[in-house]
Design a protein around this motif. Sequence first.
Motif, mmCIF file in Angstrom:
data_model
loop_
_atom_site.group_PDB
_atom_site.id
_atom_site.type_symbol
_atom_site.label_atom_id
_atom_site.label_comp_id
_atom_site.label_asym_id
_atom_site.label_seq_id
_atom_site.Cartn_x
_atom_site.Cartn_y
_atom_site.Cartn_z
ATOM 1 N N GLY A 115 19.650 24.256 -16.062
ATOM 2 C CA GLY A 115 20.650 23.195 -16.030
ATOM 3 C C GLY A 115 20.318 21.994 -16.887
ATOM 4 N N ILE A 116 19.103 21.949 -17.453
ATOM 5 C CA ILE A 116 18.726 20.827 -18.315
ATOM 6 C C ILE A 116 18.771 21.286 -19.769
ATOM 7 C CG2 ILE A 116 16.879 19.250 -19.008
ATOM 8 C CD1 ILE A 116 16.021 19.071 -16.150
ATOM 9 N N ASP A 117 19.592 20.610 -20.547
ATOM 10 C CA ASP A 117 19.715 20.890 -21.981
ATOM 11 C C ASP A 117 18.705 20.001 -22.712
ATOM 12 O OD1 ASP A 117 20.389 21.140 -24.648
ATOM 13 O OD2 ASP A 117 22.501 20.601 -24.378
ATOM 14 N N PRO A 118 17.774 20.579 -23.489
ATOM 15 C CA PRO A 118 16.787 19.746 -24.202
ATOM 16 C C PRO A 118 17.412 18.727 -25.144
ATOM 17 C CG PRO A 118 16.111 22.044 -24.213
ATOM 18 C CD PRO A 118 17.499 22.010 -23.666
ATOM 19 N N PHE A 119 18.679 18.928 -25.525
ATOM 20 C CA PHE A 119 19.362 17.952 -26.362
ATOM 21 C C PHE A 119 20.590 17.377 -25.652
ATOM 22 C CE2 PHE A 119 17.290 20.853 -29.438
ATOM 23 C CZ PHE A 119 16.381 19.940 -29.962
ATOM 24 N N GLY A 120 20.549 17.378 -24.335
ATOM 25 C CA GLY A 120 21.696 16.897 -23.564
ATOM 26 C C GLY A 120 21.629 15.438 -23.178
ATOM 27 N N ALA A 121 20.419 14.853 -23.155
ATOM 28 C CA ALA A 121 20.237 13.444 -22.755
ATOM 29 C C ALA A 121 20.848 13.177 -21.388
ATOM 30 C CB ALA A 121 20.809 12.505 -23.814
ATOM 31 N N GLN A 122 20.693 14.149 -20.475
ATOM 32 C CA GLN A 122 21.236 13.984 -19.131
ATOM 33 C C GLN A 122 20.382 13.018 -18.316
ATOM 34 O OE1 GLN A 122 20.643 18.246 -19.462
ATOM 35 N NE2 GLN A 122 22.217 18.491 -17.884
ATOM 36 N N ILE A 123 21.044 12.265 -17.446
ATOM 37 C CA ILE A 123 20.335 11.396 -16.507
ATOM 38 C C ILE A 123 20.423 12.040 -15.136
ATOM 39 C CG2 ILE A 123 20.260 9.131 -15.411
ATOM 40 C CD1 ILE A 123 21.377 7.974 -18.023
ATOM 41 N N ILE A 124 19.266 12.423 -14.606
ATOM 42 C CA ILE A 124 19.178 13.120 -13.326
ATOM 43 C C ILE A 124 18.143 12.400 -12.472
ATOM 44 C CG2 ILE A 124 18.651 15.300 -12.167
ATOM 45 C CD1 ILE A 124 19.352 16.705 -14.831
ATOM 46 N N ASP A 125 18.545 11.966 -11.291
ATOM 47 C CA ASP A 125 17.640 11.262 -10.373
ATOM 48 C C ASP A 125 16.906 10.117 -11.067
ATOM 49 O OD1 ASP A 125 18.338 13.007 -8.299
ATOM 50 O OD2 ASP A 125 16.757 14.427 -8.832
ATOM 51 N N GLY A 126 17.629 9.382 -11.896
ATOM 52 C CA GLY A 126 17.071 8.187 -12.508
ATOM 53 C C GLY A 126 16.219 8.412 -13.736
ATOM 54 N N ARG A 127 16.145 9.678 -14.218
ATOM 55 C CA ARG A 127 15.362 9.965 -15.411
ATOM 56 C C ARG A 127 16.259 10.548 -16.492
ATOM 57 N NH1 ARG A 127 9.938 9.453 -14.495
ATOM 58 N NH2 ARG A 127 9.453 10.473 -16.467
ATOM 59 N N LEU A 128 16.012 10.145 -17.734
ATOM 60 C CA LEU A 128 16.761 10.645 -18.877
ATOM 61 C C LEU A 128 15.960 11.770 -19.516
ATOM 62 C CD1 LEU A 128 18.560 8.461 -21.529
ATOM 63 C CD2 LEU A 128 17.400 10.560 -22.170
ATOM 64 N N TYR A 129 16.560 12.968 -19.565
ATOM 65 C CA TYR A 129 15.880 14.172 -20.043
ATOM 66 C C TYR A 129 16.285 14.504 -21.474
ATOM 67 C CZ TYR A 129 14.188 15.353 -15.367
ATOM 68 O OH TYR A 129 13.524 15.325 -14.159
ATOM 69 N N GLY A 130 15.336 15.041 -22.222
ATOM 70 C CA GLY A 130 15.649 15.548 -23.544
ATOM 71 C C GLY A 130 14.463 15.451 -24.479
ATOM 72 N N ARG A 131 14.440 16.352 -25.468
ATOM 73 C CA ARG A 131 13.368 16.332 -26.449
ATOM 74 C C ARG A 131 13.458 15.041 -27.273
ATOM 75 N NH1 ARG A 131 9.634 18.276 -25.468
ATOM 76 N NH2 ARG A 131 9.406 20.420 -26.160
ATOM 77 N N GLY A 132 12.362 14.319 -27.312
ATOM 78 C CA GLY A 132 12.328 13.032 -27.997
ATOM 79 C C GLY A 132 12.542 11.848 -27.084
#
Length: 450
Positions: A115-132
């Motif tokens: 469910g996490i896209d490395p280039f999605g810049a999703q914010i989940i539970d207060g954290r921003l996910y993504g490569r870079g």
Amino acid sequence: MPQCPIPKADWTALGNEAVALLQELVRIDTRNPENIGPDEEPPPPPGTVRQVETPADLVLQAALQKDGIASNIYEAKPGRGNIVARLRGNDSEKPVLLLGHLDVVGITRKNWKPGIDPFGAQIIDGRLYGRGASDMKDLVTIEAMTLKILKRYGIKLKRDLILAGVADEEAGGALGIKFLIAQHWNEIAAEFSFNEGATGVPTLSKDGKVLWIGIEATDKRTLIVDILATGTAAHASSELPDNSIYALARALTRLEQYERPVVLNEVSAQYARAMRALFGQDLTASASAYQRAIFRDAIVPTVLNAGSIANVIPGQALATLDCRLLPTTDANEFFAALHRVLDAKGVTINARAPVPPSPPPSGVENALIAAYTNVTQRTYGSTIPVVPTQGVGTTDSFYLRQKGVNAYGLRPFADATPEGAHGNNESIPVDAFKRGLRFFVEVILELAGA
């Protein structure tokens, strides 16, 4: 400049603006072509011009232009852009360079959380996910926002502020910082520089309070070494004594048991003394891999390659070592030591490139250190020390120090959670990132405000 002239009520909107800009940058695939692994989606066909950093440069250029800040993009190769922007001061003191790289390492999507896209810049539970997100588009965003904020609020400066978002750091910087130094030095020349720094971070107690803050003043050097074991290529039905895989395995086992000595330089010695005085810890004797890397040369196998067919004994087996050498290590002595450890019949050792000499470390007593300390103690408490540290890797700051720039690595916000840089599920805490923006702006105001 003890008081920040930006109204407190405005920081919520400024923080949200920074998060949106970071998300836009993370959503751009800026994987360095040298770091795309074989299990990733393939790169474009040969002859195709792959846009890497230039699309991110264009996003930053548009964001800066909204506040009337002009910029230039310099490409060492098509698609491999470096953006440079300048906010003018009154020239009473020399410029400050805000440096950061826009390329990122590769990804293996199957290893990321579902469910996490490395280039999605999703914010989940207060954290921003993504490569870079943490390496290092977050700091580039903070630096770009700093220019925008200072221009927007009409803040007068005694130093020029230069933003350089560069290419190719993850592959050595030939198309990035080295290109700018060689071809556009006058555009980025400065007295001081801020850049990434893994040891330039706030250290937290178990209950989340800041104990001390590092600021990275010197780097290690990178040496890539290939170990090649050769043997007889043959049918796998016979257990031949010169199997190249066994020869390589024996060499790596000897390497695992080899320990480089503790060696202190002026920066790491000051760091060790500070930790002993503040907390009674002798970090030179620490079992932590991270602390060991500060005081010793590090030798890490990172790539193995042997064979491709189950019933064929390969004639060669190859291992690649990522070696990080202390500033004081003699490269010839290091290479001779590797030969002593790995020497065996059929095993050869080759360095891919020579190791450059280390430049002098950045100063530990100057206007930048004073400004950083003042803001740290206003923010976290009057007893919180700023301690110069040594990096455990090589950053673009290394090449600036070669040019005489006092270059420093930092991480302007605290995070008690592993961020996954170069690994899986890379992420940063959104609220801490916003606080880091304000902290960094205040540091720049302290250092460059008129």
